[in-house]
Design a protein around this motif. Structure first.
Motif, PDB file in Angstrom:
ATOM      1  N   ILE A   1       9.888  -1.291  -1.060  1.00 20.54           N
ATOM      2  CA  ILE A   1       8.792  -2.048  -1.604  1.00 20.54           C
ATOM      3  C   ILE A   1       8.354  -3.162  -0.666  1.00 20.54           C
ATOM      4  O   ILE A   1       7.140  -3.538  -0.437  1.00 20.54           O
ATOM      5  CB  ILE A   1       9.443  -2.886  -2.774  1.00 20.54           C
ATOM      6  N   ALA A   2       9.104  -3.676   0.029  1.00 17.68           N
ATOM      7  CA  ALA A   2       8.824  -4.524   1.366  1.00 17.68           C
ATOM      8  C   ALA A   2       8.026  -3.866   2.387  1.00 17.68           C
ATOM      9  O   ALA A   2       6.983  -4.595   2.789  1.00 17.68           O
ATOM     10  CB  ALA A   2      10.062  -4.984   2.055  1.00 17.68           C
TER      11      ALA A   2
ATOM     12  N   LEU B   1       0.177  -4.511  -5.922  1.00 20.49           N
ATOM     13  CA  LEU B   1       1.448  -4.381  -5.622  1.00 20.49           C
ATOM     14  C   LEU B   1       2.383  -4.132  -6.838  1.00 20.49           C
ATOM     15  O   LEU B   1       3.157  -3.450  -6.939  1.00 20.49           O
ATOM     16  CB  LEU B   1       2.213  -5.789  -4.941  1.00 20.49           C
ATOM     17  N   ARG B   2       1.949  -4.971  -7.976  1.00 21.35           N
ATOM     18  CA  ARG B   2       2.353  -4.817  -9.241  1.00 21.35           C
ATOM     19  C   ARG B   2       2.423  -3.459  -9.750  1.00 21.35           C
ATOM     20  O   ARG B   2       3.185  -2.562 -10.208  1.00 21.35           O
ATOM     21  CB  ARG B   2       1.710  -5.672 -10.150  1.00 21.35           C
TER      22      ARG B   2
ATOM     23  N   VAL C   1       4.599  -0.880  -7.397  1.00 21.84           N
ATOM     24  CA  VAL C   1       6.052  -1.195  -7.846  1.00 21.84           C
ATOM     25  C   VAL C   1       6.440  -0.612  -9.203  1.00 21.84           C
ATOM     26  O   VAL C   1       7.491  -0.101  -9.531  1.00 21.84           O
ATOM     27  CB  VAL C   1       6.317  -2.761  -7.917  1.00 21.84           C
TER      28      VAL C   1
ATOM     29  N   ALA D   1       4.595  -3.400   0.715  1.00 21.45           N
ATOM     30  CA  ALA D   1       3.924  -4.762   0.638  1.00 21.45           C
ATOM     31  C   ALA D   1       3.464  -5.393   2.046  1.00 21.45           C
ATOM     32  O   ALA D   1       2.235  -5.677   2.073  1.00 21.45           O
ATOM     33  CB  ALA D   1       4.857  -5.930   0.182  1.00 21.45           C
ATOM     34  N   GLN D   2       4.082  -5.002   3.188  1.00 21.28           N
ATOM     35  CA  GLN D   2       3.632  -5.105   4.460  1.00 21.28           C
ATOM     36  C   GLN D   2       2.295  -4.468   4.761  1.00 21.28           C
ATOM     37  O   GLN D   2       1.256  -4.969   5.260  1.00 21.28           O
ATOM     38  CB  GLN D   2       4.541  -4.925   5.738  1.00 21.28           C
TER      39      GLN D   2
ATOM     40  N   PHE E   1      -3.810  -8.332  -3.808  1.00 24.95           N
ATOM     41  CA  PHE E   1      -2.595  -8.006  -3.432  1.00 24.95           C
ATOM     42  C   PHE E   1      -1.584  -8.033  -4.455  1.00 24.95           C
ATOM     43  O   PHE E   1      -0.837  -6.966  -4.481  1.00 24.95           O
ATOM     44  CB  PHE E   1      -2.259  -9.064  -2.308  1.00 24.95           C
ATOM     45  N   LYS E   2      -1.618  -9.032  -5.226  1.00 30.18           N
ATOM     46  CA  LYS E   2      -0.387  -9.130  -6.385  1.00 30.18           C
ATOM     47  C   LYS E   2      -0.812  -7.896  -7.558  1.00 30.18           C
ATOM     48  O   LYS E   2       0.067  -7.238  -7.895  1.00 30.18           O
ATOM     49  CB  LYS E   2      -0.647 -10.379  -6.901  1.00 30.18           C
TER      50      LYS E   2
ATOM     51  N   LEU F   1       0.218  -3.160   2.345  1.00 28.95           N
ATOM     52  CA  LEU F   1      -0.645  -3.255   1.585  1.00 28.95           C
ATOM     53  C   LEU F   1      -1.420  -4.837   1.966  1.00 28.95           C
ATOM     54  O   LEU F   1      -2.610  -4.732   1.924  1.00 28.95           O
ATOM     55  CB  LEU F   1      -0.170  -3.563  -0.007  1.00 28.95           C
ATOM     56  N   ARG F   2      -0.692  -5.824   2.620  1.00 33.26           N
ATOM     57  CA  ARG F   2      -0.933  -7.019   2.901  1.00 33.26           C
ATOM     58  C   ARG F   2      -2.166  -6.715   4.165  1.00 33.26           C
ATOM     59  O   ARG F   2      -3.081  -7.258   4.257  1.00 33.26           O
ATOM     60  CB  ARG F   2       0.008  -7.910   3.167  1.00 33.26           C
TER      61      ARG F   2
END
Length: 328
Positions: free
Chosen positions: A112-113, A145-146, A149, A116-117, A141-142, A119-120
């Motif tokens: 996930i980390a 990412l949601r 996940v 997230a990187q 982003f949120k 995706l950012r």
């Protein structure tokens, strides 16, 4: 309510037939023998009495009676055996399942980390193309990412809600058995059982129908519950504010249970203490590397090959540091 209405009819019939109130005494005695204890427990309209007179609680009463009659053990040991059977047959498998879910979620954190990187970075590129504001970037982003996940949880079949299944089973079971012991100790429905409980204790608690005046079991219950809480808190090396508040809340409940346990029948206190002891044993068992491998629980970065030594060292470090701070 049916028993109450039948009793009212019998009393009214007696009143009509007899002008002398003294002649009513035999009929009233027979009515009380036909279940006035249970009727008295349901006279209150509160939710507590409704739950205490519910079908699951009565089933728990029958379970306790059956175990005591089949084993022939004294009531105090019969309660402990019933607790051990329930915790090992119901809550232990659920605790293993919970450990599976938590381990899978922890294993996913690294993936996930990384996502997230990435995706950012993609959001920042898109923001330059479309002149998004920082608030818009944060929203996209949120949102993405949601979604990602959630898809990962579905892929691994480890939605965090599944990790809470243990509490949704353990808490109702704890309430039902507690209220069943309360009903039996008060003689609601069966005075013979209450008499057996009154003589079914041991050591400093010979009468299981009265509270433990020595406070040995209530204080022991609080210590065991605090120990379980602290072992769980030691695992949370990076706790959020919500997790810290939850830990403090559970500590408060553990302390509050001490005076509560000192006011209930000792039979309930025996159950609470034995249940907490079994829960502590299960928590320690689930930290064993051999047991985790046997149950095929995925390995995580939090796992240790010497968990018990690490717990002892963490306790010593934490409380020696607390003592040093308090001494300054």
């Amino acid at each position: 309510m049916l028993r109450l209405s039948q009793s009212a009819v019998l009393v009214s019939v007696r009143i009509c037939r007899h002008s002398n109130p003294a002649s009513l005494r035999p009929s009233l005695i027979s009515i009380s023998q036909c279940g006035s204890f249970r009727a008295a427990s349901t006279q209150g309209s509160g939710w507590y009495e409704s739950v205490a007179d519910s079908a699951p609680v009565h089933q728990a009463e029958q379970l306790l009676l059956s175990v005591q009659q089949l084993t022939g053990l004294p009531w105090w040991s019969s309660i402990i055996c019933t607790t051990l059977a329930l915790r090992c047959s119901i809550t232990l498998p659920l605790a293993i399942y919970q450990a599976h879910i938590i381990a899978k979620i922890e294993v996913l954190q690294k993936e996930i980390a990384a996502i997230a990187q990435q995706l950012r970075f993609e959001i920042s590129v898109r923001a330059k193309e479309k002149n998004w504001t920082e608030q818009t970037c944060r929203f996209h982003f949120k949102k993405n990412l949601r979604r990602i996940v959630s898809e990962l949880y579905i892929r691994e079949n480890c939605h965090p809600f599944k990790a809470s299944v243990l509490i949704w089973v353990q808490l109702p079971m704890w309430v039902c058995v507690s209220l069943a012991l309360r009903n039996l100790s008060l003689g609601l429905g069966n005075t013979d059982v209450a008499a057996g409980l009154a003589a079914g204790g041991a050591l400093w608690f010979p009468d299981l129908t009265v509270p433990d005046s020595s406070w040995i079991m209530p204080v022991s219950l609080g210590i065991i519950n605090l120990l379980i809480t602290e072992i769980f808190a030691l695992r949370q090396t990076e706790s959020s504010k919500m997790q810290k508040y939850a830990t403090h809340f559970i500590r408060g409940i553990s302390v509050l249970m001490i005076p509560i346990a000192a006011t209930v029948p000792s039979s309930m206190c025996v159950y609470w203490l034995s249940s907490s002891c079994v829960g502590l044993a299960h928590n320690l068992l689930l930290k064993s590397p051999g047991f985790r491998r046997l149950c095929r629980i995925p390995e995580t970065r939090f796992d240790s090959q010497t968990p018990y030594r690490d717990i002892a060292a963490a306790f010593i470090h934490k409380y020696s540091r607390t003592g040093a701070h308090s001494g300054k």
